[in-house]
Design a protein around this motif. Structure first.
Motif, mmCIF file in Angstrom:
data_model
loop_
_atom_site.group_PDB
_atom_site.id
_atom_site.type_symbol
_atom_site.label_atom_id
_atom_site.label_comp_id
_atom_site.label_asym_id
_atom_site.label_seq_id
_atom_site.Cartn_x
_atom_site.Cartn_y
_atom_site.Cartn_z
ATOM 1 N N ALA A 129 39.215 27.500 -11.133
ATOM 2 C CA ALA A 129 37.848 27.216 -10.690
ATOM 3 C C ALA A 129 37.146 28.471 -10.157
ATOM 4 C CB ALA A 129 37.826 26.101 -9.635
ATOM 5 N N GLY A 130 37.498 29.622 -10.705
ATOM 6 C CA GLY A 130 36.856 30.861 -10.267
ATOM 7 C C GLY A 130 37.342 31.358 -8.923
ATOM 8 N N ILE A 131 38.442 30.777 -8.434
ATOM 9 C CA ILE A 131 38.985 31.118 -7.111
ATOM 10 C C ILE A 131 40.383 31.699 -7.283
ATOM 11 C CG2 ILE A 131 39.704 30.184 -4.871
ATOM 12 C CD1 ILE A 131 37.786 27.812 -5.369
ATOM 13 N N VAL A 132 40.677 32.757 -6.520
ATOM 14 C CA VAL A 132 42.055 33.222 -6.386
ATOM 15 C C VAL A 132 42.675 32.440 -5.222
ATOM 16 C CG1 VAL A 132 43.560 35.164 -5.821
ATOM 17 C CG2 VAL A 132 41.507 35.524 -7.238
ATOM 18 N N TRP A 133 43.729 31.699 -5.510
ATOM 19 C CA TRP A 133 44.447 30.915 -4.492
ATOM 20 C C TRP A 133 45.729 31.653 -4.155
ATOM 21 C CZ3 TRP A 133 42.680 25.669 -3.442
ATOM 22 C CH2 TRP A 133 41.630 25.239 -4.262
ATOM 23 N N VAL A 134 46.115 31.606 -2.885
ATOM 24 C CA VAL A 134 47.314 32.342 -2.482
ATOM 25 C C VAL A 134 48.232 31.435 -1.671
ATOM 26 C CG1 VAL A 134 46.255 33.282 -0.372
ATOM 27 C CG2 VAL A 134 48.145 34.507 -1.469
ATOM 28 N N TRP A 135 49.521 31.668 -1.843
ATOM 29 C CA TRP A 135 50.541 30.961 -1.057
ATOM 30 C C TRP A 135 51.086 31.934 -0.015
ATOM 31 C CZ3 TRP A 135 52.118 26.307 0.115
ATOM 32 C CH2 TRP A 135 53.338 26.156 0.796
ATOM 33 N N LEU A 136 50.845 31.617 1.279
ATOM 34 C CA LEU A 136 51.246 32.516 2.362
ATOM 35 C C LEU A 136 52.528 32.076 3.054
ATOM 36 C CD1 LEU A 136 47.718 32.995 4.030
ATOM 37 C CD2 LEU A 136 48.853 34.532 2.407
ATOM 38 N N GLY A 137 53.076 30.933 2.633
ATOM 39 C CA GLY A 137 54.238 30.370 3.321
ATOM 40 C C GLY A 137 55.508 31.159 3.067
ATOM 41 N N SER A 138 56.510 30.924 3.918
ATOM 42 C CA SER A 138 57.771 31.654 3.776
ATOM 43 C C SER A 138 58.702 30.952 2.785
ATOM 44 C CB SER A 138 58.448 31.802 5.138
ATOM 45 O OG SER A 138 58.391 30.598 5.868
ATOM 46 N N ASP A 139 58.511 29.634 2.578
ATOM 47 C CA ASP A 139 59.338 28.918 1.611
ATOM 48 C C ASP A 139 58.706 28.980 0.222
ATOM 49 O OD1 ASP A 139 61.058 28.271 3.614
ATOM 50 O OD2 ASP A 139 60.196 26.276 3.962
ATOM 51 N N ALA A 140 59.394 28.358 -0.739
ATOM 52 C CA ALA A 140 58.836 28.273 -2.096
ATOM 53 C C ALA A 140 57.502 27.532 -2.038
ATOM 54 C CB ALA A 140 59.811 27.523 -2.993
ATOM 55 N N PRO A 141 56.543 27.926 -2.880
ATOM 56 C CA PRO A 141 55.222 27.298 -2.812
ATOM 57 C C PRO A 141 55.263 25.786 -3.011
ATOM 58 C CG PRO A 141 55.169 29.244 -4.203
ATOM 59 C CD PRO A 141 56.611 28.996 -3.874
ATOM 60 N N ALA A 142 54.362 25.101 -2.302
ATOM 61 C CA ALA A 142 54.135 23.675 -2.535
ATOM 62 C C ALA A 142 53.479 23.517 -3.906
ATOM 63 C CB ALA A 142 53.229 23.114 -1.445
ATOM 64 N N GLN A 143 53.396 22.266 -4.383
ATOM 65 C CA GLN A 143 52.703 22.042 -5.658
ATOM 66 C C GLN A 143 51.268 22.585 -5.539
ATOM 67 O OE1 GLN A 143 51.364 18.177 -6.927
ATOM 68 N NE2 GLN A 143 51.602 17.263 -4.923
ATOM 69 N N PHE A 144 50.784 23.150 -6.642
ATOM 70 C CA PHE A 144 49.431 23.703 -6.644
ATOM 71 C C PHE A 144 48.416 22.561 -6.566
ATOM 72 C CE2 PHE A 144 45.626 25.383 -8.777
ATOM 73 C CZ PHE A 144 45.419 26.501 -7.982
#
Ligand SMILES: [Fe+2]
Length: 411
Positions: A129-144
């Protein structure tokens, strides 16, 4: 709400539990994709009071690191962007887009070995959607968060964002406050189909339904002809507000995303989308606004034209000429003004609430319960969005007769 709970819910900086809860559980909208150019300038992104650097590599991938170089903490927004890597301008240390340290030009003896030990923080990033999304967590990413707007054709979705000067929860509350539309936005909606109906009844009755990750609710207004105008909005914690289309039932929808920059600043994202057809010109978005032909989607809609010192630039002359609020820049500018005027973090212990605030109260209850569960080390229904069926989330609305049930409105 007592002052301690208010701060627990609102504050994100440093070691604030809410900041950590958000980082550990949700993909963050970080920056517009268009701001990252291959081999172009790296961009600073601030989220929950921490600074990051986002950049696009030679071959188009997104890199996302802490802003400070792991060597001597020089800003990597200054870095050279070349060969699918960032090179710090201080000592030339070079970091690949996938997060490996590939050169330490100042190390005479054991460069290869040292490269493996550099503590570069590298975060997973995705674009939709024209957005860069980032995962900042220490564990494996949650579902997108694969909402329907994240997989529509380019001409069915348009995203803008604006920096706002108040705490992120105030921004969420604005999205989930159906009652204010009849008042604050009365001049903007007058004459518009069908949202103009909101002007006919300023005291909507709310009905709620729990949904995975949040709730949806109907704001039911009675019209002079005996029919009812129903707006159904949906909240997906922590920060997604899905707003009923202006034209019901299948007009263009809006998803607001209120992302904390730090304790007293946020980004108000607006994703306008249609599951059915290419977007049409609208007062909501920059390109079709004649007075703003060059509007920048990284800074839209306009912030208030002033600050508290000059009453936010309110135009009393415009009020004499029919504007309800004296803010004629944009409908959403009105939202920014009232939220900013509440204070950088509104003191909710001093409020006096009524039925029209029930959706706002529901938002607070979820956020507060979730962060308290997080502090106890327990899961909560919104943690990591484990049961949210993203594509099924749709706001809706319609003009219906007395007997119709809002839960059966088509989505
Ligand atoms: Fe509003």
């Amino acid at each position: 709400m007592n002052p301690t709970d208010n701060m627990l819910m609102s504050r994100v900086d440093g070691a604030a539990p809410m900041g950590e809860f958000l980082r550990e559980n949700y993909w963050f909208p970080a920056i517009l994709s268009e701001r990252l150019i291959a081999d172009g300038a790296p961009q600073r992104v601030r989220l929950t009071g921490k600074n990051y650097v986002a950049w696009r590599s030679t071959d188009g991938r997104v890199g996302f690191f802490n802003e400070a170089c792991p060597h001597r903490l020089v800003s990597l927004t200054l870095a050279r962007n070349e060969d699918n890597a960032l090179r710090c301008i201080f000592h030339g240390w070079k970091y690949s887009v996938t997060g490996e340290t590939i050169e330490i030009p100042t190390e005479p003896f054991r460069q290869a070995e040292l490269c493996k030990r550099v503590p570069l923080r590298h975060y997973p990033a995705r674009e939709a959607a024209g957005i860069v999304w980032v995962w900042l967590g220490s564990d494996a990413p949650a579902q997108f968060p694969d909402f329907e707007f994240n997989s529509l054709p380019d001409d069915h979705v348009f995203t803008v964002r604006q920096d706002v000067r108040y705490n992120w929860v105030q921004d969420v509350e604005g999205g989930m406050d159906a009652a204010h539309v009849s008042q604050l936005h009365s001049s903007w909606i007058a004459g518009l189909a069908e949202v103009g109906n909101a002007g006919a009844d300023s005291a909507p009755v709310y009905e709620f339904e729990d949904t995975p990750g949040g709730f949806r609710y109907a704001a039911i207004r009675h019209l002079p002809d005996g029919k009812r105008y129903i707006r159904v909005n949906q909240y997906v914690a922590p920060w997604f507000s899905f707003i009923c289309p202006d034209q019901v039932p299948d007009g263009e929808r809006l998803c607001l995303i209120s992302v904390p920059t730090d304790d007293t600043n946020a980004v108000h994202w607006m994703v306008r989308y249609s599951p059915h057809r290419p977007l049409q010109p609208s007062y909501m978005m920059p390109k079709p606004v004649p007075s703003n032909p060059d509007a920048d989607r990284s800074s839209w809609p306009p912030n208030p034209p002033g600050t508290a010192e000059n009453i936010w630039g309110q135009d009393r002359e415009a009020m004499r000429n029919g504007s309800f609020t004296g803010f004629t820049e944009h409908l959403v500018t009105e939202d920014f003004v009232v939220a900013e005027s509440q204070g950088a973090i509104v003191d909710r212990s001093k409020e006096f609430l009524n039925q029209g605030d029930r959706a706002v109260i529901a938002v607070r209850r979820i956020l507060l319960d979730a962060v308290k569960a997080f502090q106890r080390g327990e899961p909560h229904a919104i943690t990591r969005h484990e049961n949210v069926a993203y594509p099924a989330v749709r706001p809706t609305g319609d003009v219906v007769d007395e007997t119709a049930d809002w839960r059966e409105l088509s989505l």
